[in-house]
Write an enzyme that holds these catalytic residues in place. Sequence first.
Site, PDB file in Angstrom:
ATOM      1  N   ARG A 185       0.826  -1.212   0.000  1.00  0.00           N
ATOM      2  CA  ARG A 185       0.000   0.000   0.000  1.00  0.00           C
ATOM      3  C   ARG A 185       0.862   1.265   0.000  1.00  0.00           C
ATOM      4  O   ARG A 185       0.686   2.141  -0.846  1.00  0.00           O
ATOM      5  CB  ARG A 185      -0.936   0.023   1.210  1.00  0.00           C
ATOM      6  CG  ARG A 185      -1.932  -1.126   1.205  1.00  0.00           C
ATOM      7  CD  ARG A 185      -2.883  -1.068   2.391  1.00  0.00           C
ATOM      8  NE  ARG A 185      -3.513  -2.354   2.590  1.00  0.00           N
ATOM      9  CZ  ARG A 185      -4.806  -2.545   2.871  1.00  0.00           C
ATOM     10  NH1 ARG A 185      -5.616  -1.525   2.988  1.00  0.00           N
ATOM     11  NH2 ARG A 185      -5.300  -3.754   3.058  1.00  0.00           N
ATOM     12  N   ASP A 233      -1.703 -16.334  -3.022  1.00  0.00           N
ATOM     13  CA  ASP A 233      -2.030 -15.647  -4.282  1.00  0.00           C
ATOM     14  C   ASP A 233      -0.954 -14.778  -4.944  1.00  0.00           C
ATOM     15  O   ASP A 233      -0.418 -15.097  -6.015  1.00  0.00           O
ATOM     16  CB  ASP A 233      -3.328 -14.826  -4.106  1.00  0.00           C
ATOM     17  CG  ASP A 233      -3.377 -13.970  -2.825  1.00  0.00           C
ATOM     18  OD1 ASP A 233      -2.348 -13.873  -2.156  1.00  0.00           O
ATOM     19  OD2 ASP A 233      -4.444 -13.393  -2.524  1.00  0.00           O
ATOM     20  N   GLU A 284     -10.604  -7.941  -7.115  1.00  0.00           N
ATOM     21  CA  GLU A 284      -9.947  -8.918  -7.992  1.00  0.00           C
ATOM     22  C   GLU A 284     -10.724  -9.301  -9.250  1.00  0.00           C
ATOM     23  O   GLU A 284     -10.147  -9.413 -10.327  1.00  0.00           O
ATOM     24  CB  GLU A 284      -9.570 -10.174  -7.193  1.00  0.00           C
ATOM     25  CG  GLU A 284      -8.352 -10.014  -6.291  1.00  0.00           C
ATOM     26  CD  GLU A 284      -8.609  -9.283  -4.978  1.00  0.00           C
ATOM     27  OE1 GLU A 284      -9.777  -8.903  -4.719  1.00  0.00           O
ATOM     28  OE2 GLU A 284      -7.656  -9.076  -4.202  1.00  0.00           O
TER      29      GLU A 284
HETATM   30  C1  DMJ Z   1      -5.210  -5.918  -1.609  1.00  0.00           C
HETATM   31  O1  DMJ Z   1      -4.553  -5.369  -0.521  1.00  0.00           O
HETATM   32  C2  DMJ Z   1      -4.265  -6.610  -2.550  1.00  0.00           C
HETATM   33  O2  DMJ Z   1      -4.873  -6.791  -3.785  1.00  0.00           O
HETATM   34  C3  DMJ Z   1      -3.790  -7.937  -2.020  1.00  0.00           C
HETATM   35  O3  DMJ Z   1      -3.006  -8.621  -2.957  1.00  0.00           O
HETATM   36  C4  DMJ Z   1      -4.974  -8.799  -1.667  1.00  0.00           C
HETATM   37  N1  DMJ Z   1      -5.925  -8.124  -0.824  1.00  0.00           N
HETATM   38  C5  DMJ Z   1      -6.331  -6.792  -1.152  1.00  0.00           C
HETATM   39  C6  DMJ Z   1      -7.520  -6.705  -2.077  1.00  0.00           C
HETATM   40  O4  DMJ Z   1      -8.444  -7.665  -1.963  1.00  0.00           O
END
Ligand code: DMJ
Length: 449
Positions: free
Chosen positions: A117, A240, A356
Site C-alpha cells: 500500500r 495468491d 480482484e
Molecule cells: C489488496 O490489498 C491486494 O490486492 C492484495 O493482494 C490482496 N488483498 C487486497 C484486495 O483484496
Amino acid sequence: MKSFFRSFVLTFFLLLSLCPVLLSQSRSPYADSVKTEFLHAWNGYKHYAWGHDALKPLTKQPRDWYGTSLYMSPVDAFDTMVLMGLKAEAAEAKELILDSLSFNKNIEVQAFEITIRLLGGLLSAYQLDGDKRFLTLAEDLGKRLLPIFNTSNGLPYRYVHLQTGQIRDSVNNPAEIGTLLIEFGTLSKLTGEPVYYDKAKRALVELFKRRSKIGLIGTWLNVETGVWKNPSSHIGGAIDSYYEYLLKAWVLFGDEECKKMYEDYMQPVHQYIADTSEGMLWYGSVNMETGKRNGTVYGSLEAFFPAVLALGGDLERAKRLQESNYSMWNVYGIEPEGFDYKTMKAVNKEYYLRPETIESAYYLWHYTGDEKYRRMGETYFRNLKAYCKTEAGYAYLKDVTTKEKADGMESFFFAETLKYLYLLFAEKGVMSLDEVVFNTEAHPMKMKH
Ligand code: DMJ
C-alpha cells in the site's frame, strides 16, 4: 456507378471489421460515473476521516491501523486521482502526504501490507508526479522495512518495528514472503541501491526451494526452521500474490529466473489445484505433498487469477476462469469471500469491496478487446452501487445473501477497485498494461523510467 458501389461496399465492410477495435479504444460513459463514485467516497473520507488511515463508512468515524495514522487512504488513492484527472484532489492529497506522513513512529507494522500500500503508493506517486519528496519517503520506509530479512536464509518475518527494527513472527506465508519484489525492486531501480532488489528476490528463491516434490507450496511456513505449518496448497489468500509477483518481476525487470519459477509452479497448479464442476473451471485446495484434494472453496481473492493468467499469455484459461468469477458474482449479485463451487453457495458470506474480479475483467478486456468484459464491469459497478453505497462512502457487506452492511472501507477501494473499474471503461492509453506493471495494490510501476 458500379465502381462507386463497389467502393461503398468495401468501405462499409472495412468499417464493420474495425468496429470492435474502435469500440475497445473508445471511452464508455461509465468512466465518468466511476469518477463520480470515487469522488463520493473520497469526499466522505475528507469530511469524516481526513488525515487518518481510513473511513468507517457507517459510523462516519476514522480508523487508524496502528493507533496513529500512516495516511493509507491518501497514499493509496493518489495515483487513481492522477489517472482520473482529479487535479485538485490529487494536489490536496499530495500536500497532506508530504506535510504530514512520517515513518519515524513508535509502532510495529505488518511488512506486506505496508509495502504493497505505502511503499507501492509512494513509488508510483513519485513516478507519476516527479516530486522527489515522494521518493525520499519511500526510501526512508524501505530502510525501516529491511530488518525483516535478517534471518539466516533471508526469508522475512511478518512484523517490524519502524524505529527499533525489532522483528516478530517467524511463521509467515508465501504471499507475505513473496509479494515484495515489485516495490523493493523499483526502489532499487530509482535509488541505485541494489540491496532492496537483492533481499526481496532472495526471499522468492528461498521459498521456491521449499516447494514439495510435486512442486507445490503450502499456506504457512516457519521461516527459521523451513518447516511448513499448514500444507494446504491453493491460489487464494496467503499464497495468491506470490505467483503474481514472480510473473510481474519478469515483465517489469526482465528477471528470467522469476519467469522460470512462475512457469515451474503453474504446471502443478493446473494439474492438482484446478478443478471442474458442471463444466466450469475452478481452483480449490489440495495437500502440497500428495496433491490430494482437501477443499472446493474459491472466493473473492482467488478471482485475481484470470488477470495473472492473461498477463502470462494463457488467455484460454483466463477467459474460462473469468466466466466462473462472473457466475460466482451473479449467484447473490455480489461475490462472497468464500464460495463452494460444488454447491455454488457462499461459505464465507462477507464482501470486503475487493477488486480482484474487476481487475481480471480489465486485463481480459485489454488483451482481447472483447466488449463482453466491459459488460461484466457494468454489472459489477451497478451492484456495488446498489448494495455497498452509503451516505458517507462505500461499505463492506457482512453478508452477501442479506446485503447487510459492515463498517469498513479499505484503502484498496480507492487504489484498486475504483481504479480497475475506471480503466476498464476509459479510453485505451489512459494508463496501459503495455507501459506499466501494477503492483498487487494496483499502483502502477513504469517499465521504463
Ligand atoms: C489488496 O490489498 C491486494 O490486492 C492484495 O493482494 C490482496 N488483498 C487486497 C484486495 O483484496
